[in-house]
Design a protein around this motif. Structure first.
Motif, mmCIF file in Angstrom:
data_model
loop_
_atom_site.group_PDB
_atom_site.id
_atom_site.type_symbol
_atom_site.label_atom_id
_atom_site.label_comp_id
_atom_site.label_asym_id
_atom_site.label_seq_id
_atom_site.Cartn_x
_atom_site.Cartn_y
_atom_site.Cartn_z
ATOM 1 N N GLY A 119 0.785 -1.225 0.000
ATOM 2 C CA GLY A 119 0.000 0.000 0.000
ATOM 3 C C GLY A 119 0.811 1.265 0.000
ATOM 4 N N VAL A 120 2.125 1.142 -0.095
ATOM 5 C CA VAL A 120 2.975 2.326 -0.021
ATOM 6 C C VAL A 120 3.277 2.882 -1.409
ATOM 7 C CG1 VAL A 120 5.243 3.212 0.674
ATOM 8 C CG2 VAL A 120 4.005 1.621 2.160
ATOM 9 N N ARG A 121 3.721 2.019 -2.328
ATOM 10 C CA ARG A 121 4.254 2.504 -3.600
ATOM 11 C C ARG A 121 3.234 2.519 -4.729
ATOM 12 N NH1 ARG A 121 9.081 -1.482 -2.402
ATOM 13 N NH2 ARG A 121 7.299 -2.379 -1.317
ATOM 14 N N TYR A 122 2.404 1.493 -4.823
ATOM 15 C CA TYR A 122 1.440 1.421 -5.920
ATOM 16 C C TYR A 122 0.329 0.475 -5.518
ATOM 17 C CZ TYR A 122 4.559 -2.531 -6.749
ATOM 18 O OH TYR A 122 5.341 -3.643 -6.590
ATOM 19 N N GLY A 123 -0.742 0.501 -6.300
ATOM 20 C CA GLY A 123 -1.847 -0.404 -6.014
ATOM 21 C C GLY A 123 -2.743 0.122 -4.899
ATOM 22 N N GLN A 124 -3.567 -0.780 -4.406
ATOM 23 C CA GLN A 124 -4.559 -0.436 -3.386
ATOM 24 C C GLN A 124 -3.888 0.004 -2.080
ATOM 25 O OE1 GLN A 124 -6.719 -3.812 -2.061
ATOM 26 N NE2 GLN A 124 -8.270 -2.665 -0.955
ATOM 27 N N ARG A 125 -4.565 0.907 -1.369
ATOM 28 C CA ARG A 125 -4.115 1.292 -0.025
ATOM 29 C C ARG A 125 -5.332 1.415 0.880
ATOM 30 N NH1 ARG A 125 -0.695 6.689 0.779
ATOM 31 N NH2 ARG A 125 0.890 5.354 -0.184
ATOM 32 N N GLU A 126 -5.292 0.726 2.007
ATOM 33 C CA GLU A 126 -6.318 0.847 3.036
ATOM 34 C C GLU A 126 -5.708 1.586 4.224
ATOM 35 O OE1 GLU A 126 -9.517 -0.143 2.890
ATOM 36 O OE2 GLU A 126 -9.238 -0.834 0.819
ATOM 37 N N LEU A 127 -6.300 2.726 4.572
ATOM 38 C CA LEU A 127 -5.741 3.537 5.641
ATOM 39 C C LEU A 127 -6.841 3.907 6.632
ATOM 40 C CD1 LEU A 127 -3.163 4.927 6.675
ATOM 41 C CD2 LEU A 127 -3.786 6.921 5.297
ATOM 42 N N PRO A 128 -7.111 3.009 7.574
ATOM 43 C CA PRO A 128 -8.130 3.317 8.586
ATOM 44 C C PRO A 128 -7.756 4.577 9.361
ATOM 45 C CG PRO A 128 -7.492 0.997 8.662
ATOM 46 C CD PRO A 128 -6.509 1.683 7.780
ATOM 47 N N GLU A 129 -8.741 5.297 9.807
ATOM 48 C CA GLU A 129 -8.490 6.541 10.536
ATOM 49 C C GLU A 129 -7.637 6.272 11.770
ATOM 50 O OE1 GLU A 129 -10.978 10.268 12.555
ATOM 51 O OE2 GLU A 129 -12.028 8.669 11.444
ATOM 52 N N GLY A 130 -6.591 7.020 11.893
ATOM 53 C CA GLY A 130 -5.706 6.897 13.046
ATOM 54 C C GLY A 130 -4.725 5.754 12.961
ATOM 55 N N ALA A 131 -4.686 5.042 11.836
ATOM 56 C CA ALA A 131 -3.820 3.866 11.707
ATOM 57 C C ALA A 131 -2.362 4.280 11.573
ATOM 58 C CB ALA A 131 -4.234 3.043 10.500
ATOM 59 N N ASN A 132 -1.480 3.470 12.171
ATOM 60 C CA ASN A 132 -0.053 3.681 11.983
ATOM 61 C C ASN A 132 0.401 2.866 10.754
ATOM 62 O OD1 ASN A 132 0.334 0.968 12.769
ATOM 63 N ND2 ASN A 132 0.687 1.565 14.921
ATOM 64 N N LEU A 133 1.716 2.873 10.477
ATOM 65 C CA LEU A 133 2.225 2.225 9.272
ATOM 66 C C LEU A 133 1.942 0.723 9.271
ATOM 67 C CD1 LEU A 133 3.808 2.632 6.636
ATOM 68 C CD2 LEU A 133 5.902 2.145 7.931
#
Length: 493
Positions: A331-345
């Protein structure tokens, strides 16, 4: 003349050059066929405009007297190959929307040879599967039906199921596949077409989404041995971008095709007579012996004593390599990214991979991570690597008494979609005849031999020595000529 969509690669190439039809007529015919077969779900992305553009270039080249090897021939490209400017997903949610800025070497070679692209073919997610049921974009459905009146949709095999179904349905004349443990040969057997897995390293892996790097190999799938030979010539060759690419000359395999096997010895590995093998498979195998004997070959029995360990070793080595290769999807460089609110790396990594990967991919990543972990590496991965070496030695010993091996391609005909979904072990057993040659990096071909009692295709496999694709295809041609397989699925879609 037959309908254009019923023609193979050689027939299209020669008919185009002979002025029987234009490349644009060919592209239009296949674009229409693709659009009319959406029910099979063979394609993730269609590219009719690219097929038309290549066709118009081919027509201009013919007028100028400067045609390329595949001018006028449209192809399908498995979605494991990165294609510049066209979405390439490996049938995964985590890569949905990814549009590569570069072309895979294999697809680039085909396009440079004048081929057009009809679209990106569906497959098992990250090439992990034997039924084409793990794709994020839905199951591919085989064009074949049982003749018992049942309407259960059948598997086209996997992971190259979109490729095999599209070729069998006559909506593409040929296409690319990839084979890690049988993913060209098993779907070819399920759908009554021909598939070639070349020697490991014959075709560059650059731009192919990696599953298991020491096993993955691109190869052609088509409706005849000759068509596969033509495609393989265009696909193969050394590539500086791939450290595993073989620096070997590419023969003129089409010109070298011959079904005369006088002086050749065909080995029948006794260990391939597995328990509970269907009588129809065994009968076809014996018939294959007779066909090769008729072609001039001598039949001998050989032993590959470590065959029974091939499947367990493969399902340690392949997941181990997959766990490393798929670590890049974070999820960092390309493609899908899921980033829940308040989530860390770390939480973003976990959420992205949980949402982006399918169940089979997660299963194999977990197996691979386990066998590579501290305390288990030597117990599992190291032992599997040793078994792989023993399997290679088995083949080396067999070549002292024969030139090729003849085996069934798959232990059954096509099964119904959903029949094995809840039993991963039963699904993995579909690769029992194809995995050993993959572990050894050897060339092999799957050729249709006949139909079972339910009217479904059954295939035979020929395995050869490293770099002897010519001999393997020649033996495959001998089988093809004598089997006379002209059956095709009745159109229902």
């Amino acid at each position: 003349m037959a309908d254009i969509i019923d023609l193979g690669v050689a027939e299209i190439r020669d008919g185009f050059r002979g002025g029987q039809f234009s490349a644009r007529e060919v592209a239009d015919a296949f674009n229409d066929a693709v659009a009319g077969a959406e029910a099979l779900n063979c394609f993730i992305v269609t590219t009719p405009e690219k097929a038309i553009k290549a066709a118009e270039e081919a027509d201009r080249a013919l007028a100028a007297g400067d045609v390329a090897a595949l001018s006028g021939v449209p192809l399908g490209i498995k979605d494991l190959f990165c294609t510049k400017g066209v979405q390439s997903t490996a049938a995964s949610h985590i890569l949905e929307g990814f549009v590569p800025p570069y072309e895979s070497t294999v697809s680039g070679k085909l396009l440079a040879a004048g081929a057009g692209m009809l679209g990106k073919l569906n497959m098992d997610q990250f090439a992990m599967g034997s039924s084409n049921e793990t794709s994020y974009f839905g199951n591919v459905i085989s064009p074949w039906k049982r003749n018992d009146g049942g309407n259960a949709p059948l598997s086209p095999g996997g992971s190259s199921g979109g490729t095999s179904a599209a070729i069998a349905a006559h909506i593409v004349p040929a296409a690319t596949g990839t084979d890690t443990g049988g993913s060209i040969r098993q779907p070819a057997a399920f759908t009554g077409i021909v598939g070639v897995k070349p020697t490991y390293g014959r075709c560059s892996r650059f731009g192919i989404v990696a599953f298991a790097s020491s096993l993955d190999q691109a190869g052609p799938m088509a409706r005849s041995v000759k068509d596969c030979a033509i495609l393989l010539e265009a696909m193969a060759g050394y590539d500086l971008h791939d450290a595993t690419s073989l620096d070997e000359p590419v023969p003129n395999w089409e010109a070298g095709l011959s079904s005369d096997l006088k002086g050749k010895k065909i080995g029948i590995p006794k260990e391939y007579r597995v328990d509970d093998m269907p009588e129809e498979i065994d009968a076809l195998w014996k018939q294959g012996e007779e066909w090769l004997r008729d072609a001039g070959a001598e039949i001998v029995e050989v032993s590959l004593p470590h065959t029974k360990y091939a499947l367990p070793a493969y399902y340690i080595i392949a997941p181990a390599e997959a766990s490393a290769n798929l670590a890049r999807y974070d999820g960092v460089r390309y493609g899908q990214r899921e980033l829940p609110e308040g989530a860390n790396l770390q939480e973003m990594y976990a959420a992205t991979r949980a949402a982006g990967f399918g169940d089979e991919v997660k299963r194999r990543i977990m197996i691979g991570t386990y066998v590579l972990s501290a305390g288990f590496y030597d117990a599992y991965y190291t032992q599997a690597a040793k078994v792989r070496t023993l399997i290679v030695r088995d083949f080396d010993a067999a070549w002292e008494s024969c030139d090729y091996l003849l085996t069934p391609t798959a232990p059954s005909a096509a099964f119904g979609l959903g029949d094995l979904s809840d039993d991963p072990i039963a699904m993995y057993l579909n690769d029992v005849f194809t995995v050993p040659s993959s572990l050894a990096g050897l060339p092999a071909i799957a050729v249709p031999g006949g139909l079972n009692g339910q009217g479904l295709p059954l295939g035979l496999q020929v395995i050869g020595k490293a770099l002897d694709e010519q001999g393997v295809m020649n033996a495959g041609l001998a089988l093809e000529e004598r089997a006379g397989f002209t059956h095709r699925a009745e159109k229902w879609w």
